[in-house]
Write a protein that holds these residues in place. Structure first.
Motif, PDB file in Angstrom:
ATOM      1  N   SER A 169      -6.588 -12.536  12.046  1.00 39.67           N
ATOM      2  CA  SER A 169      -6.052 -12.933  10.737  1.00 39.67           C
ATOM      3  C   SER A 169      -5.856 -11.736   9.804  1.00 39.67           C
ATOM      4  O   SER A 169      -5.605 -11.911   8.618  1.00 39.67           O
ATOM      5  CB  SER A 169      -6.963 -13.983  10.088  1.00 39.67           C
ATOM      6  N   HIS A 170      -5.992 -10.503  10.341  1.00 43.50           N
ATOM      7  CA  HIS A 170      -5.613  -9.251   9.672  1.00 43.50           C
ATOM      8  C   HIS A 170      -6.651  -8.675   8.708  1.00 43.50           C
ATOM      9  O   HIS A 170      -6.319  -7.811   7.899  1.00 43.50           O
ATOM     10  CB  HIS A 170      -4.248  -9.375   8.976  1.00 43.50           C
ATOM     11  N   ALA A 178      -1.096  -6.851   6.926  1.00 41.41           N
ATOM     12  CA  ALA A 178      -1.311  -8.006   6.049  1.00 41.41           C
ATOM     13  C   ALA A 178      -0.724  -7.774   4.662  1.00 41.41           C
ATOM     14  O   ALA A 178      -0.039  -8.643   4.115  1.00 41.41           O
ATOM     15  CB  ALA A 178      -2.800  -8.313   5.938  1.00 41.41           C
ATOM     16  N   GLU A 200       3.046  -8.048   4.803  1.00 39.06           N
ATOM     17  CA  GLU A 200       3.489  -9.432   4.940  1.00 39.06           C
ATOM     18  C   GLU A 200       3.361 -10.198   3.622  1.00 39.06           C
ATOM     19  O   GLU A 200       4.201 -11.030   3.295  1.00 39.06           O
ATOM     20  CB  GLU A 200       2.675 -10.149   6.023  1.00 39.06           C
ATOM     21  N   LEU A 201       2.290  -9.917   2.882  1.00 37.74           N
ATOM     22  CA  LEU A 201       2.050 -10.616   1.619  1.00 37.74           C
ATOM     23  C   LEU A 201       3.055 -10.235   0.545  1.00 37.74           C
ATOM     24  O   LEU A 201       3.441 -11.059  -0.272  1.00 37.74           O
ATOM     25  CB  LEU A 201       0.644 -10.306   1.097  1.00 37.74           C
ATOM     26  N   GLU A 214     -14.014 -18.604   5.737  1.00 37.18           N
ATOM     27  CA  GLU A 214     -13.277 -18.151   4.563  1.00 37.18           C
ATOM     28  C   GLU A 214     -14.229 -17.522   3.540  1.00 37.18           C
ATOM     29  O   GLU A 214     -15.313 -18.040   3.301  1.00 37.18           O
ATOM     30  CB  GLU A 214     -12.569 -19.351   3.946  1.00 37.18           C
ATOM     31  N   VAL A 267      -9.621 -15.261  -1.452  1.00 35.82           N
ATOM     32  CA  VAL A 267      -8.194 -15.551  -1.494  1.00 35.82           C
ATOM     33  C   VAL A 267      -7.447 -14.334  -2.019  1.00 35.82           C
ATOM     34  O   VAL A 267      -7.931 -13.644  -2.918  1.00 35.82           O
ATOM     35  CB  VAL A 267      -7.914 -16.758  -2.431  1.00 35.82           C
ATOM     36  N   GLU A 298      -3.593 -13.579  -3.542  1.00 36.46           N
ATOM     37  CA  GLU A 298      -2.362 -14.216  -4.004  1.00 36.46           C
ATOM     38  C   GLU A 298      -1.328 -13.126  -4.235  1.00 36.46           C
ATOM     39  O   GLU A 298      -1.614 -12.111  -4.869  1.00 36.46           O
ATOM     40  CB  GLU A 298      -2.644 -14.961  -5.300  1.00 36.46           C
ATOM     41  N   SER A 299      -0.134 -13.369  -3.691  1.00 35.49           N
ATOM     42  CA  SER A 299       0.961 -12.419  -3.880  1.00 35.49           C
ATOM     43  C   SER A 299       2.145 -13.161  -4.490  1.00 35.49           C
ATOM     44  O   SER A 299       2.085 -14.369  -4.694  1.00 35.49           O
ATOM     45  CB  SER A 299       1.358 -11.792  -2.545  1.00 35.49           C
ATOM     46  N   ALA A 312       2.985 -15.624  -1.483  1.00 35.38           N
ATOM     47  CA  ALA A 312       2.096 -16.613  -0.867  1.00 35.38           C
ATOM     48  C   ALA A 312       0.672 -16.481  -1.370  1.00 35.38           C
ATOM     49  O   ALA A 312       0.305 -15.480  -1.990  1.00 35.38           O
ATOM     50  CB  ALA A 312       2.114 -16.425   0.650  1.00 35.38           C
ATOM     51  N   SER A 316      -3.055 -16.548   0.408  1.00 39.95           N
ATOM     52  CA  SER A 316      -3.654 -16.455   1.736  1.00 39.95           C
ATOM     53  C   SER A 316      -5.167 -16.433   1.647  1.00 39.95           C
ATOM     54  O   SER A 316      -5.735 -15.719   0.819  1.00 39.95           O
ATOM     55  CB  SER A 316      -3.180 -15.179   2.444  1.00 39.95           C
ATOM     56  N   ASP A 317      -5.799 -17.201   2.523  1.00 41.60           N
ATOM     57  CA  ASP A 317      -7.257 -17.177   2.633  1.00 41.60           C
ATOM     58  C   ASP A 317      -7.689 -15.912   3.350  1.00 41.60           C
ATOM     59  O   ASP A 317      -6.960 -15.372   4.188  1.00 41.60           O
ATOM     60  CB  ASP A 317      -7.752 -18.392   3.418  1.00 41.60           C
TER      61      ASP A 317
END
Length: 126
Positions: A13-14, A32, A35-36, A56, A59, A61-62, A65, A67-68
């Motif tokens: 998951s990076h 990661a 991608e974000l 988890e 978080v 946030e971008s 998106a 992402s957890d």
């Protein structure tokens, strides 16, 4: 081609983890952050919180998106990179340096063996 330092291990998951003396430092990979896109907010646990490998812990946030974040290893949070709260763009600028997220006292050093090697992670991101 993304930067994938050889001195750390990776989750699919990076997230990455590397040992620093008795502590482990955790962050997200160059792949990661790319991608974000532009990171605008980070939510992280507090010092003293317990992490469980694969669970988890926060978080990111971008503009694209939310992402957890998943813990590469289990342990107790001993430090949080509080600079990320005021400057989340550090994750984009320097994901392996100033953009580190947490330091953790590992509960079980053998969990590092379950993470992807840099070579395995490279294959996943190609």
């Amino acid at each position: 081609m993304f930067e994938i330092p050889d001195d750390r291990k990776y989750l699919e998951s990076h997230e990455w983890a590397t040992t620093e003396g008795d502590a482990a430092r955790i962050g997200i990979s160059d792949f990661a952050q790319d991608e974000l896109g532009d990171v605008v907010f980070v939510e992280l646990p507090a010092e003293g919180d317990e992490l469980a490998a694969g669970e988890e812990f926060g978080v990111v946030e971008s503009i694209k998106a939310v992402s957890d974040l998943y813990a590469p290893i289990s342990g107790t949070v001993t430090a949080v990179n509080e600079e990320l709260f005021d400057a989340p763009e550090l994750l984009n600028d320097d994901p392996y340096g100033d953009g580190w997220m947490l330091e953790v006292e590992p509960a079980d050093e053998s969990e590092f063996d379950d993470l992807l090697s840099p070579e395995e992670y490279r294959e996943q991101t190609e």
